[in-house]
Write an enzyme that holds these catalytic residues in place. Structure first.
Site, short mmCIF file in Angstrom:
data_model
loop_
_atom_site.label_atom_id
_atom_site.label_comp_id
_atom_site.label_asym_id
_atom_site.label_seq_id
_atom_site.Cartn_x
_atom_site.Cartn_y
_atom_site.Cartn_z
N ASN A 1 0.86 -1.18 0.00
CA ASN A 1 0.00 0.00 0.00
C ASN A 1 0.90 1.24 0.00
O ASN A 1 1.68 1.45 0.93
CB ASN A 1 -0.91 -0.02 1.23
CG ASN A 1 -1.92 1.11 1.23
OD1 ASN A 1 -1.60 2.25 0.88
ND2 ASN A 1 -3.13 0.82 1.67
N ARG B 1 4.50 18.43 1.09
CA ARG B 1 5.42 19.45 0.62
C ARG B 1 4.96 20.10 -0.69
O ARG B 1 5.45 21.14 -1.09
CB ARG B 1 6.82 18.83 0.44
CG ARG B 1 7.94 19.80 0.09
CD ARG B 1 8.26 20.75 1.23
NE ARG B 1 9.34 21.66 0.85
CZ ARG B 1 10.63 21.47 1.14
NH1 ARG B 1 11.01 20.38 1.81
NH2 ARG B 1 11.54 22.35 0.78
N HIS C 1 -5.55 3.45 -1.56
CA HIS C 1 -6.84 3.69 -0.89
C HIS C 1 -7.16 5.18 -1.00
O HIS C 1 -6.92 5.95 -0.07
CB HIS C 1 -6.76 3.26 0.58
CG HIS C 1 -8.09 3.25 1.28
ND1 HIS C 1 -8.40 2.33 2.26
CD2 HIS C 1 -9.18 4.04 1.17
CE1 HIS C 1 -9.62 2.58 2.70
NE2 HIS C 1 -10.11 3.62 2.06
N GLU D 1 -8.70 0.16 -2.87
CA GLU D 1 -9.57 0.07 -1.70
C GLU D 1 -10.38 1.35 -1.56
O GLU D 1 -9.93 2.43 -1.96
CB GLU D 1 -8.73 -0.09 -0.42
CG GLU D 1 -7.86 -1.31 -0.38
CD GLU D 1 -7.07 -1.41 0.91
OE1 GLU D 1 -6.58 -2.50 1.21
OE2 GLU D 1 -6.94 -0.37 1.63
N THR E 1 -8.03 6.48 9.34
CA THR E 1 -7.67 5.20 8.75
C THR E 1 -8.82 4.24 8.98
O THR E 1 -9.71 4.50 9.80
CB THR E 1 -6.36 4.65 9.34
OG1 THR E 1 -5.96 3.48 8.60
CG2 THR E 1 -6.51 4.29 10.80
N HIS F 1 -3.92 -4.52 7.82
CA HIS F 1 -4.00 -3.43 8.79
C HIS F 1 -3.11 -3.74 9.99
O HIS F 1 -3.37 -4.66 10.76
CB HIS F 1 -5.42 -3.14 9.28
CG HIS F 1 -5.57 -1.73 9.77
ND1 HIS F 1 -5.96 -0.69 8.95
CD2 HIS F 1 -5.33 -1.16 10.97
CE1 HIS F 1 -5.99 0.44 9.64
NE2 HIS F 1 -5.60 0.18 10.87
N ASP F 2 -2.05 -2.97 10.13
CA ASP F 2 -1.09 -3.07 11.23
C ASP F 2 -0.27 -4.36 11.24
O ASP F 2 0.37 -4.69 12.25
CB ASP F 2 -1.78 -2.89 12.59
CG ASP F 2 -2.19 -1.45 12.83
OD1 ASP F 2 -1.78 -0.57 12.05
OD2 ASP F 2 -2.93 -1.19 13.80
#
Length: 239
Positions: free
Chosen positions: A7, A18, A43, A70, A101, A191-192
């Site tokens: 991802n 920036r 995503h 996603e 998130t 996820h994580d």
């Protein structure tokens, strides 16, 4: 071997902080492929705070591995984006507006009819569909009734518990995975997940086809370099 889809949202976050085009999102995606990643995940969200809608078009034109988009299919702009680009896979995630998130899966029982319509819409265009769900056997079983090809298990709870009790952490995910096999669903997860917990998860979840990893992988790349980081994640996914 379980596929690694990177991802790249965090690359876009850094760029957008920036202005300009450094780091270049497309170049980063192509580097991930070159270093062994088997897929690229994005995503996009309505405010385009990381991945921009134009990024999706740019990526679709250039990447050669699986492309996974996603997002929340309740947003018409998201639906139009997916249909215009026809990725390998669309992952349906019930994000609220302005959500930092993803933090929960679909209630596939409550939203079964709606999800049936969304799944059909994308599958009719030749797009593989995955539905983001919590590790709940009832949600997995109801997901199968929507006609989806796969589910993606939301793994935040596993990651949070892993350092305290790995067996307790993995138990609901194992049961959900077995249910997915029973009802004929392909299985993704994300996820994580990170270098500390990924190997154990992969070894204990039957039928795992793909993991989508972004935040931890990009953070590790700051210390290890992108090529070395991807090599380590791939090594953790070896059967």
């Amino acid at each position: 071997m379980t596929k690694l889809s990177v991802n790249i949202n965090k690359i876009a976050t850094l760029r957008n902080s920036r202005g300009g085009n450094v780091p270049n999102v497309l170049s980063a995606a192509l580097a991930c492929e070159r270093f062994g990643a088997e897929g690229i995940t994005v995503h996009p969200r309505p405010d385009e705070r990381h991945i921009r809608y134009q990024d999706v078009y740019d990526l679709k034109a250039e990447i050669s591995t699986e492309f996974n988009i996603e997002g929340n299919c309740e947003e018409q702009k998201f639906i139009d984006l997916v249909l215009a680009n026809k990725p390998t896979q669309v992952t349906l995630v019930p994000d609220a507006l302005n959500q930092i998130t993803s933090n929960h899966g679909w209630d596939t029982v409550k939203h079964r009819v709606y999800l049936q319509d969304m799944v059909k819409l994308f599958k009719d265009q030749g797009i593989r569909v995955s539905i983001f769900v919590d590790p709940d056997e009832d949600m997995v079983e109801a997901a199968a009734e929507t006609g989806t090809d796969r589910i993606e298990l939301y793994t935040e709870a596993y990651a949070a518990e892993f350092g305290f009790d790995s067996e307790k952490a993995i138990e609901p995910y194992y049961k959900a995975a077995k249910k997915a096999q029973e009802v004929g669903l392909g299985l993704n997860a994300g996820h994580d997940l990170d270098l500390n917990n990924l190997k154990y998860f992969n070894e204990h979840i039957p039928g795992l086809l793909e993991v989508s990893i972004g935040h931890a992988l990009i953070a590790d790349a700051l210390y290890l370099g992108l090529e070395e980081t991807i090599k380590r994640y791939l090594a953790a996914l070896k059967a």
